[in-house]
Write a protein that holds these residues in place. Sequence first.
Motif, short mmCIF file in Angstrom:
data_model
loop_
_atom_site.label_atom_id
_atom_site.label_comp_id
_atom_site.label_asym_id
_atom_site.label_seq_id
_atom_site.Cartn_x
_atom_site.Cartn_y
_atom_site.Cartn_z
N CYS A 17 0.78 -1.20 0.14
CA CYS A 17 -0.12 0.15 0.13
C CYS A 17 0.87 1.21 0.06
N GLU A 18 1.98 1.21 0.99
CA GLU A 18 3.00 2.27 0.71
C GLU A 18 3.50 2.56 -0.54
N GLU A 19 3.91 1.57 -1.33
CA GLU A 19 4.63 1.56 -2.30
C GLU A 19 3.62 2.14 -3.49
N VAL A 20 2.28 1.94 -3.31
CA VAL A 20 1.18 2.39 -4.35
C VAL A 20 1.07 3.74 -4.17
N LEU A 21 0.77 4.33 -2.79
CA LEU A 21 0.49 5.46 -2.51
C LEU A 21 1.71 6.69 -2.76
N GLU A 22 2.91 5.96 -2.40
CA GLU A 22 4.35 6.92 -2.45
C GLU A 22 4.21 7.94 -3.79
N PRO A 23 4.16 7.41 -5.01
CA PRO A 23 4.33 8.13 -6.38
C PRO A 23 3.35 9.58 -6.28
N ALA A 24 2.11 9.22 -5.82
CA ALA A 24 1.32 10.32 -5.86
C ALA A 24 1.52 11.29 -4.57
N LEU A 25 1.91 10.86 -3.46
CA LEU A 25 2.23 11.68 -2.63
C LEU A 25 3.68 12.40 -2.83
N ILE A 26 4.54 11.89 -3.14
CA ILE A 26 5.75 12.59 -3.67
C ILE A 26 5.51 13.83 -4.95
N ALA A 27 4.55 13.33 -5.72
CA ALA A 27 3.78 14.48 -6.86
C ALA A 27 3.19 15.43 -6.16
N ALA A 28 2.52 15.03 -4.95
CA ALA A 28 1.79 16.52 -4.64
C ALA A 28 2.94 17.33 -3.71
N ILE A 29 4.02 16.55 -3.07
CA ILE A 29 4.85 17.42 -2.45
C ILE A 29 5.70 18.31 -3.17
N GLU A 30 6.15 17.63 -4.51
CA GLU A 30 6.74 18.27 -5.67
C GLU A 30 5.94 19.56 -5.93
N GLU A 31 4.77 19.18 -6.18
CA GLU A 31 3.86 20.39 -6.86
C GLU A 31 3.69 21.46 -5.70
N ALA A 32 3.67 21.14 -4.56
CA ALA A 32 3.53 22.46 -3.50
C ALA A 32 5.05 22.88 -3.37
N ARG A 33 5.93 22.28 -3.56
CA ARG A 33 7.25 22.92 -3.66
C ARG A 33 7.48 23.87 -4.83
N SER A 34 6.89 23.30 -6.15
CA SER A 34 6.94 24.04 -7.31
C SER A 34 6.18 25.54 -7.03
N LEU A 46 1.13 17.96 6.09
CA LEU A 46 0.88 16.43 5.67
C LEU A 46 0.53 15.71 6.98
N LEU A 47 1.07 15.66 7.85
CA LEU A 47 0.75 15.03 9.03
C LEU A 47 -0.66 15.47 9.68
N SER A 48 -0.88 16.58 9.74
CA SER A 48 -2.09 17.26 10.30
C SER A 48 -3.26 16.66 9.46
N LEU A 49 -3.24 16.72 8.14
CA LEU A 49 -4.34 16.13 7.06
C LEU A 49 -4.45 14.79 7.37
N ILE A 50 -3.29 13.88 7.46
CA ILE A 50 -3.41 12.55 7.71
C ILE A 50 -4.22 12.22 8.85
N THR A 51 -3.80 12.98 10.04
CA THR A 51 -4.36 12.73 11.28
C THR A 51 -5.93 13.20 11.29
N ASN A 52 -6.08 14.18 10.81
CA ASN A 52 -7.69 14.69 10.71
C ASN A 52 -8.39 13.68 9.59
N LEU A 53 -7.84 13.28 8.67
CA LEU A 53 -8.62 12.32 7.60
C LEU A 53 -9.12 11.05 8.48
N GLU A 54 -7.99 10.50 9.14
CA GLU A 54 -8.32 9.29 9.85
C GLU A 54 -9.18 9.50 10.97
N LEU A 55 -9.11 10.70 11.83
CA LEU A 55 -10.30 10.98 12.93
C LEU A 55 -11.76 11.01 12.04
N ALA A 56 -11.64 11.63 11.17
CA ALA A 56 -13.02 11.85 10.26
C ALA A 56 -13.49 10.44 9.83
N GLU A 57 -12.74 9.61 9.38
CA GLU A 57 -13.13 8.29 8.89
C GLU A 57 -13.73 7.55 10.14
#
Length: 75
Positions: A17-34, A46-57
């Motif tokens: 699952c990590e391997e599948v999600l990693e490219p999309a996450l890297i792309a989002a990080i690179e886009e934010a940097r760009s 990212l940490l805040s988003l992940i925590t909040n999304l998990e709590l919402a679920e």
Amino acid sequence: MKPPRFKATHPDYDLECEEVLEPALIAAIEEARSVGWNTDAIWPALLSLITNLELAEIENQRTDRQIAGARLDLR
């Protein structure tokens, strides 16, 4: 994105699952940097988003169970 090759009980399921999600996450990080965001802002966001999304679920699942229970009580 590829579907899982293993059942959730397989020891490599989480790693896959990590391997599948990693490219999309890297792309989002690179886009934010760009567009000008620095890593001092990106990582905590990212940490805040992940925590909040998990709590919402978790809350959504709890609400779904309560609704299902209430429907059963109405029968």
